[in-house]
Design an enzyme around this catalytic site. Structure first.
Site, PDB file in Angstrom:
ATOM      1  N   GLY A 172       0.809  -1.212   0.000  1.00  0.00           N
ATOM      2  CA  GLY A 172       0.000   0.000   0.000  1.00  0.00           C
ATOM      3  C   GLY A 172       0.840   1.259   0.000  1.00  0.00           C
ATOM      4  N   ASP A 173       1.887   1.262   0.808  1.00  0.00           N
ATOM      5  CA  ASP A 173       2.773   2.425   0.865  1.00  0.00           C
ATOM      6  C   ASP A 173       3.481   2.650  -0.466  1.00  0.00           C
ATOM      7  OD1 ASP A 173       3.157   3.372   3.928  1.00  0.00           O
ATOM      8  OD2 ASP A 173       2.769   1.230   3.853  1.00  0.00           O
ATOM      9  N   GLY A 174       3.932   1.559  -1.085  1.00  0.00           N
ATOM     10  CA  GLY A 174       4.649   1.695  -2.346  1.00  0.00           C
ATOM     11  C   GLY A 174       3.778   2.247  -3.458  1.00  0.00           C
ATOM     12  N   ALA A 177       3.169   5.848  -2.785  1.00  0.00           N
ATOM     13  CA  ALA A 177       4.362   6.651  -3.069  1.00  0.00           C
ATOM     14  C   ALA A 177       4.494   6.946  -4.554  1.00  0.00           C
ATOM     15  CB  ALA A 177       5.612   5.946  -2.557  1.00  0.00           C
TER      16      ALA A 177
END
Length: 403
Positions: A172-174, A177
């Site tokens: 999710g973070d990737g 980003a």
């Protein structure tokens, strides 16, 4: 031009202040820094949580070496008034500001977007949170795991007879980003082309980019009332598509979502006559016979070694690939030829390997100048050398735990 006649990096001259922690926000800074932006990493004096997260060697965080690369590191306590004033000075000529504090935190610290835009109207502010700046969940703590849960990703990931499967990496973070990076570039383009030099706020949640990436699920549910369920390695929209095990125990991933590839696969596994079946002519028909196709393909692959399977598929232009571990990746000629893994010098660890810059821009390539720097390593360089503080002021700020 840079040294040795190389072209300037595409983002040379862009100043980015990264005050985010953990993954999504900081990775936006990594991607901008990879292409030449001057990224100043602002950390609390106790250090970013990544410095102590996960794997380390000789006291060096390997996560930090990766996510802190190409950044100059300063320390600053933003909850203190002198820290807020110093932050404003850092942001006075910045192009992008990345933060991931809970909604209302910057406002409480007198660093709200409207305050920042008063003295730097061109600033692009990327506000990264789990659930966004608005809505009933806005003030909740937000992490990638929560986004992977409520986005619908975990619900469809895994096998029908097992619990939903969360990814063992920062998915999710990737995804957030990557979204935040191109959003920042959209905003910078608009600032320079039609935006009259104005910056803007980007309200980036972690769950929404991942929800978007899941495809037409909302359309399917809205129009057909269908809830996509877990299907393991198979896909609910095309067949054959699965993981198959070779005679030597290795697993291979196969996809035949294109009609021509599906036909070639049947010829490769010795069942070319199936291509003439009416049901084989489209995805819907093949999905109805997915189990039959899987049994045929597994039967053929299971009687051959990985090398034999890959050779047969390569000769007939079928689509298949071995399922790699990182150890396999380190020995793969494709990765080696394209230098997908870069060798970078680390002051303490020597030569280290990390993912290379993406995407691959042939005219103005990115670069990795250094891995993650030490806590406050650039305090003197930036505060004294660039903001003009005196040595006495620096000592005073340090004594007050502002830096």
């Amino acid at each position: 031009m840079t040294e040795a006649g190389a072209p300037s990096a595409p983002l040379a001259g862009l100043k980015v202040v990264d005050a985010a922690t953990l993954f999504a926000g900081p990775v936006v800074g990594v991607l901008l820094g990879d292409f030449g932006a001057d990224v100043i990493k602002v950390e609390h004096p106790r250090g970013d949580g990544l410095r102590s997260l996960g794997w380390n060697k000789d006291g060096v965080s390997l996560w930090w070496a990766h996510v802190g690369r190409n950044k100059r590191c300063v320390t600053l306590t933003l909850s203190k008034s002198r820290g807020q004033e110093l932050m404003k000075r850092l942001l006075a000529d910045a192009d992008v500001f990345i933060e991931n504090f809970r909604p209302g935190t910057l406002e409480r610290w007198n660093l709200a977007p409207d305050v920042l835009h008063e003295f730097n109207p061109g600033l692009v502010i990327v506000r990264t949170t789990g659930f966004g700046q608005t809505g009933p969940y806005a003030t909740r703590p937000g992490f990638g795991t929560l986004a992977e849960s409520i986005s619908g990703y975990a619900y469809i990931n895994g096998w029908p007879d097992r619990p939903p499967a969360l990814p063992p990496f920062a998915l999710g973070d990737g995804v957030a980003a990557l979204t935040g990076t191109f959003s920042a570039m959209f905003a910078l383009w608009w600032r320079e082309h039609g935006g009259a030099g104005k910056g803007q706020v980007i309200d980036l949640s972690i769950y929404e980019p991942l929800f978007w990436l899941l495809g037409p699920q909302s359309l399917v549910f809205d129009q057909l009332g269908v809830v996509q369920e877990r299907t393991g390695n198979s896909a609910p929209f095309t067949a054959p598509r699965n993981a198959y095990q070779a005679k030597d125990g290795r697993w291979l991933g196969l996809s035949a979502s294109a009609q021509s590839i599906a036909e070639r696969v049947m010829v490769i596994v010795g069942r070319g006559e199936l291509v003439d079946e009416p049901w084989f002519a489209d995805h819907a028909g093949r999905l109805e016979h997915a189990e039959e196709l899987d049994e045929i393909i597994q039967g053929w692959i299971g009687q051959r070694t990985t090398e034999e399977v890959l050779e047969a598929f390569a000769e007939a232009e079928g689509a298949i690939a071995p399922i790699y571990s990182i150890a396999d990746i380190f020995n793969d000629p494709q990765y080696e030829a394209r230098e997908t893994i870069a060798s970078v010098e680390h002051e303490q660890l020597g030569t280290i390997k990390m993912p290379n810059v993406i995407p691959r821009m042939l005219g103005t390539p990115g670069r990795i100048s250094h891995p993650g720097a030490g806590l406050g390593e650039h305090n003197h360089e930036i505060y004294v050398g660039e903001l003009g503080l005196s040595e006495a002021e620096l000592d005073e700020l340090r004594a007050e735990n502002v830096i």
